[in-house]
Design an enzyme around this catalytic site. Structure first.
Site, PDB file in Angstrom:
ATOM      1  N   HIS A 312      41.680  28.522  -7.530  1.00 52.40           N
ATOM      2  CA  HIS A 312      40.467  28.789  -6.761  1.00 52.40           C
ATOM      3  C   HIS A 312      39.582  29.738  -7.551  1.00 52.40           C
ATOM      4  O   HIS A 312      40.081  30.642  -8.230  1.00 52.40           O
ATOM      5  CB  HIS A 312      40.824  29.415  -5.402  1.00 52.40           C
ATOM      6  CG  HIS A 312      39.686  29.399  -4.421  1.00 52.40           C
ATOM      7  ND1 HIS A 312      38.725  30.384  -4.393  1.00 52.40           N
ATOM      8  CD2 HIS A 312      39.376  28.525  -3.429  1.00 52.40           C
ATOM      9  CE1 HIS A 312      37.863  30.112  -3.422  1.00 52.40           C
ATOM     10  NE2 HIS A 312      38.220  28.993  -2.829  1.00 52.40           N
ATOM     11  N   ASP A 370      42.229  23.260  -0.043  1.00 51.12           N
ATOM     12  CA  ASP A 370      41.661  21.916  -0.135  1.00 51.12           C
ATOM     13  C   ASP A 370      42.750  20.869  -0.357  1.00 51.12           C
ATOM     14  O   ASP A 370      42.655  19.751   0.148  1.00 51.12           O
ATOM     15  CB  ASP A 370      40.641  21.854  -1.277  1.00 51.12           C
ATOM     16  CG  ASP A 370      39.484  22.815  -1.066  1.00 51.12           C
ATOM     17  OD1 ASP A 370      38.918  22.796   0.036  1.00 51.12           O
ATOM     18  OD2 ASP A 370      39.159  23.583  -1.980  1.00 51.12           O
TER      19      ASP A 370
END
Length: 436
Positions: A312, A370
């Site tokens: 991330h 995600d």
């Protein structure tokens, strides 16, 4: 009006062109201190240069805090894992909007206000028929949400606190209805109206998956998983879409237009479309036996392939939302018994490798939210085209809380970033017949 909570923490000295400039430094309750450069241009005739604003605090906020190095995400001071395990989305909505968790009476009043705003104006259904059936749900949501100001004139005056509150309730309440209508239109099924006796997430699942020819009963395991997805996506500090909402709002635009702007920004694959991109990557891999090939490619610096759903930009440690999402992901897979799905087999093997492989562990390329939310939403029955629309539904409350905070900030001005101009200098116009 909201008062500043920043505390003076000394000064920083900038030396430029033989002059010294004293810049105030402020500290917040968490995170790094900030250097106040608001008067720098006027005093020294220079701008600061920060593409992407990654080292610039654009506002003062007390809503959400992220420490990417430590893997911390707080909503109004509450750790995200505690909220995901113990709260529900509507309660988190109240928290983000008002600053504290509600007592029982406050929750009943707030829940009633949201429940009785879930219906949309009947003429809005006509808007959907203007779109092609194969239109992307996010394209539809951009248009429909932006059009809400044409239907609800009584809540567009941003100077009126009561109208701001009504607009906030309407957006939180109507977004699931609009998202469900976009889904139904996309798959060619009739719209399903909301029911006031259902919870926020149960109601949304029913509006998406019920059909007139049979009764629909909400599975509590699936509802809990989706509710958790909503909680985990509710806000994420000054990300691209939130900054877009604030920038649009700084001009005095009505709240419906501001949220539509946020939806448009969220649609980008580098932002809200990341879970859709992660699932498309799993489809590209196809089968478990091909995983080693793609893992090798991911480790090759000269290969453009990247594993989507791992690592991330903000979290340099494990994404704290991923831990909560992992639990719900596996709960859904167990409940539905879909472990034989080839795509989900690929996902689970990739997860195992990422958590054990030295390369991924050393670089902290852990599965992020995600990755898990994409798998979960697929298992719930949503097509990939709906993933970002669901993200927009969840993020709406965060956008509204941030917009409301900006409106009430006396120091907020219309957004106007500056630039480092590198074009040609001033030159004179030459008539076309004299140009060489």
């Amino acid at each position: 009006m909201r008062e500043s909570k920043a505390v003076p923490a000394g000064t920083a000295t900038l030396k430029y062109n033989g002059n010294a400039y004293e810049l105030p430094v402020f500290t917040g309750t968490e995170g790094p201190n900030v250097v106040d450069i608001r008067k720098l241009y006027g005093d020294a005739d220079i701008f600061t240069y920060d593409p992407g604003f990654t080292s610039t605090a654009s506002c003062e906020s007390d809503i959400t805090f992220i420490d990417g190095d430590k893997g911390i995400l707080l909503y109004r001071g509450y750790p995200i894992d505690q909220l995901a395990a113990n709260s529900n989305f509507l309660e988190v909505c109240y928290l983000l909007l008002h600053g504290d968790l509600p007592n029982q009476k406050q929750m009943q009043t707030f829940g009633h206000a949201i429940t009785y705003h879930t219906m949309v104006h009947e003429q809005i259904a006509q808007l959907f028929r203007g779109f092609r059936r194969d239109a992307h749900p996010m394209a539809i949501m951009c248009g429909v949400v932006g059009a809400l100001s044409a239907f609800y004139h009584d809540s567009t005056d941003i100077e009126d606190p009561r109208q701001r509150e009504i607009a906030s309730h309407r957006l939180i309440a109507k977004m699931p209805t609009i998202a469900a209508m976009a889904f139904k239109y996309h798959v060619g099924q009739p719209f399903v109206y909301p029911l006031n006796n259902l919870s926020y997430t149960d109601n949304f699942l029913r509006m998406c998956f019920a059909v007139p020819c049979e009764e629909y009963r909400v599975n509590p395991v699936l509802s809990k998983a989706l509710d958790t997805i909503f909680i985990l996506h509710a806000d994420h500090e000054q990300n691209a879409s939130t900054s877009t909402v604030r920038l649009a709002g700084s001009s005095g635009a009505n709240p419906f237009a501001c949220i539509a702007a946020g939806i448009a920004c969220l649609w980008g694959p580098a932002h809200g479309g990341a879970n859709e991109a992660a699932l498309k990557m799993l489809e590209e891999i196809g089968t478990v036996d091909r995983i080693p090939e793609f893992v090798r490619r991911a480790k090759d610096k000269n290969d453009s392939f990247r594993l989507m759903g791992f690592g991330h930009r903000v979290y340099k440690n494990y994404d704290p939302r991923a831990k909560a999402m992992q639990v719900q992901c596996h709960a859904v897979l167990d409940e539905l018994g879909v472990h034989d799905d080839p795509l989900l087999k690929v996902a689970m093997e990739l997860e195992r490798i990422a958590l054990q492989d030295e390369y991924f562990v050393d670089k902290k390329l852990y599965p992020n939210i995600d990755f898990y939310s994409g798998i979960t939403l697929k298992a719930l029955g949503f097509p990939t085209s709906m993933f970002t629309a669901l993200f927009a539904l969840a993020r709406t409350v965060g956008w509204i809380a941030q917009w409301k905070e900006m409106i009430e900030d006396p120091h907020q001005k219309i957004g106007r970033p500056r630039q480092l101009y590198t074009g040609v200098k001033e030159r004179n116009y030459v008539p076309v017949n004299k140009r060489t």
